[in-house]
Write a protein that holds these residues in place. Structure first.
Motif, short mmCIF file in Angstrom:
data_model
loop_
_atom_site.label_atom_id
_atom_site.label_comp_id
_atom_site.label_asym_id
_atom_site.label_seq_id
_atom_site.Cartn_x
_atom_site.Cartn_y
_atom_site.Cartn_z
N PHE A 35 0.83 -1.20 0.00
CA PHE A 35 0.00 0.00 0.00
C PHE A 35 0.87 1.26 0.00
O PHE A 35 0.62 2.20 -0.76
CB PHE A 35 -0.94 -0.02 1.21
CG PHE A 35 -1.75 1.23 1.35
CD1 PHE A 35 -2.82 1.48 0.52
CD2 PHE A 35 -1.42 2.17 2.32
CE1 PHE A 35 -3.56 2.65 0.64
CE2 PHE A 35 -2.15 3.33 2.45
CZ PHE A 35 -3.23 3.58 1.61
N LEU A 36 1.90 1.29 0.86
CA LEU A 36 2.80 2.44 0.91
C LEU A 36 3.56 2.60 -0.40
O LEU A 36 3.76 3.71 -0.89
CB LEU A 36 3.76 2.30 2.08
CG LEU A 36 3.16 2.45 3.48
CD1 LEU A 36 4.17 2.06 4.55
CD2 LEU A 36 2.67 3.87 3.70
N PHE A 37 4.01 1.47 -0.97
CA PHE A 37 4.71 1.51 -2.25
C PHE A 37 3.84 2.16 -3.31
O PHE A 37 4.27 3.07 -4.02
CB PHE A 37 5.11 0.09 -2.67
CG PHE A 37 5.68 0.02 -4.06
CD1 PHE A 37 7.01 0.31 -4.29
CD2 PHE A 37 4.88 -0.31 -5.15
CE1 PHE A 37 7.54 0.26 -5.57
CE2 PHE A 37 5.40 -0.37 -6.43
CZ PHE A 37 6.73 -0.08 -6.63
N LEU A 38 2.60 1.70 -3.43
CA LEU A 38 1.69 2.24 -4.45
C LEU A 38 1.36 3.71 -4.18
O LEU A 38 1.33 4.52 -5.12
CB LEU A 38 0.41 1.41 -4.52
CG LEU A 38 0.59 -0.02 -5.05
CD1 LEU A 38 -0.71 -0.80 -4.93
CD2 LEU A 38 1.09 0.00 -6.48
N GLY A 39 1.15 4.05 -2.92
CA GLY A 39 0.87 5.44 -2.58
C GLY A 39 2.01 6.37 -2.93
O GLY A 39 1.82 7.41 -3.57
N VAL A 63 2.27 9.36 -5.88
CA VAL A 63 2.67 10.73 -5.54
C VAL A 63 3.92 11.12 -6.33
O VAL A 63 4.02 12.24 -6.86
CB VAL A 63 2.91 10.88 -4.02
CG1 VAL A 63 3.57 12.20 -3.69
CG2 VAL A 63 1.60 10.73 -3.27
N TYR A 64 4.87 10.21 -6.45
CA TYR A 64 6.11 10.47 -7.19
C TYR A 64 5.82 10.73 -8.66
O TYR A 64 6.32 11.71 -9.24
CB TYR A 64 7.07 9.29 -7.02
CG TYR A 64 8.36 9.42 -7.78
CD1 TYR A 64 9.27 10.43 -7.49
CD2 TYR A 64 8.69 8.52 -8.78
CE1 TYR A 64 10.46 10.55 -8.18
CE2 TYR A 64 9.88 8.62 -9.47
CZ TYR A 64 10.76 9.64 -9.17
OH TYR A 64 11.93 9.76 -9.85
N LEU A 65 5.00 9.89 -9.29
CA LEU A 65 4.70 10.05 -10.71
C LEU A 65 3.91 11.34 -10.97
O LEU A 65 4.17 12.04 -11.96
CB LEU A 65 3.95 8.83 -11.23
CG LEU A 65 4.76 7.54 -11.27
CD1 LEU A 65 3.88 6.37 -11.69
CD2 LEU A 65 5.97 7.68 -12.17
N VAL A 66 2.96 11.66 -10.10
CA VAL A 66 2.20 12.90 -10.25
C VAL A 66 3.11 14.11 -10.10
O VAL A 66 3.01 15.09 -10.85
CB VAL A 66 1.02 12.95 -9.24
CG1 VAL A 66 0.40 14.33 -9.16
CG2 VAL A 66 -0.03 11.92 -9.61
N SER A 69 13.51 12.75 -6.90
CA SER A 69 14.25 11.66 -7.54
C SER A 69 15.48 11.23 -6.73
O SER A 69 16.02 10.15 -6.96
CB SER A 69 14.66 12.05 -8.96
OG SER A 69 13.51 12.26 -9.74
N ALA A 70 15.92 12.07 -5.83
CA ALA A 70 17.07 11.72 -4.99
C ALA A 70 16.69 10.76 -3.88
O ALA A 70 17.54 10.02 -3.38
CB ALA A 70 17.70 12.98 -4.40
N ILE A 71 15.43 10.75 -3.47
CA ILE A 71 15.01 9.98 -2.31
C ILE A 71 14.01 8.88 -2.65
O ILE A 71 14.18 7.72 -2.28
CB ILE A 71 14.38 10.92 -1.25
CG1 ILE A 71 15.35 12.02 -0.84
CG2 ILE A 71 13.90 10.14 -0.04
CD1 ILE A 71 16.58 11.57 -0.13
N VAL A 72 12.96 9.22 -3.36
CA VAL A 72 11.81 8.33 -3.52
C VAL A 72 12.12 7.03 -4.26
O VAL A 72 11.68 5.97 -3.81
CB VAL A 72 10.62 9.09 -4.16
CG1 VAL A 72 9.45 8.16 -4.42
CG2 VAL A 72 10.19 10.22 -3.24
N PRO A 73 12.87 7.02 -5.37
CA PRO A 73 13.10 5.73 -6.04
C PRO A 73 13.78 4.69 -5.14
O PRO A 73 13.39 3.52 -5.13
CB PRO A 73 14.00 6.09 -7.23
CG PRO A 73 13.65 7.51 -7.52
CD PRO A 73 13.38 8.13 -6.18
#
Length: 171
Positions: free
Chosen positions: A24-28, A32-35, A73-77
């Motif tokens: 669930f956290l991964f998808l959330g 948010v990252y893609l948006v 991009s420095a953190i989320v991926p």
């Protein structure tokens, strides 16, 4: 004589041990990252495409959008990878690198927001001399200064973390 054990990686505990919650956290966070990426790219493209938006305010907004893309991009991926990974660790070098970019981009974002505030101040308080006050040269200098301040802030904090913090392995 202190602990001579060399630490090569850190264990990431994460937000939850529950697999369903991790998915669930991964998808959330992925949404948010893609948006965030899409919205900031659209902002940058619209500003570049429309000549009416080639003003100091939109110049700084474009830079702010670029910083936001880099910041996320420095953190989320890496965080997304660790949500689903079996072995949740990060090497010391990767951690230091991520910390450097986090500090760089955070400080740069703050400085660009400050430049935007100065731009608004100049537009409101001295509108007759605004074009002289916020010339292209001044805008480029403010943006360059934001990146330079961010770099030195990140370098200072990263070098301090490398030199003064001691890491020891737990058993």
């Amino acid at each position: 004589m202190g602990n001579q054990t060399k630490v090569t990686e850190f264990i990431i505990l994460g937000l939850s041990n529950n697999l369903q919650m991790q998915i669930f956290l991964f998808l959330g966070f992925l949404v948010v990252y893609l948006v965030t990426l899409l919205a900031n790219m659209v902002i940058m493209l619209v500003i570049r495409a429309d000549p009416h938006l080639h003003t100091p305010m939109y110049f700084f907004l474009s830079h702010l959008s670029f910083v936001d893309i880099c910041y996320f991009s420095a953190i989320v991926p890496n965080m997304l990878v660790h949500f689903l990974a079996e072995h949740k660790t990060i090497s010391v070098n990767s951690c230091i690198e991520q910390m450097f970019f986090f500090f760089l981009l955070a400080a740069t974002e703050i400085c660009i927001l400050s430049a935007m505030a100065y731009d608004h101040y100049a537009a409101i308080c001295d509108p007759l001399r605004y074009m002289d006050t916020m010339s292209t040269r001044i805008c480029v200098q403010l943006a360059s200064s934001a990146w330079a301040i961010g770099f030195f802030h990140a370098l200072l904090n990263t070098v301090s973390a490398l030199m003064f913090l001691k890491y020891c392995q737990s058993y």
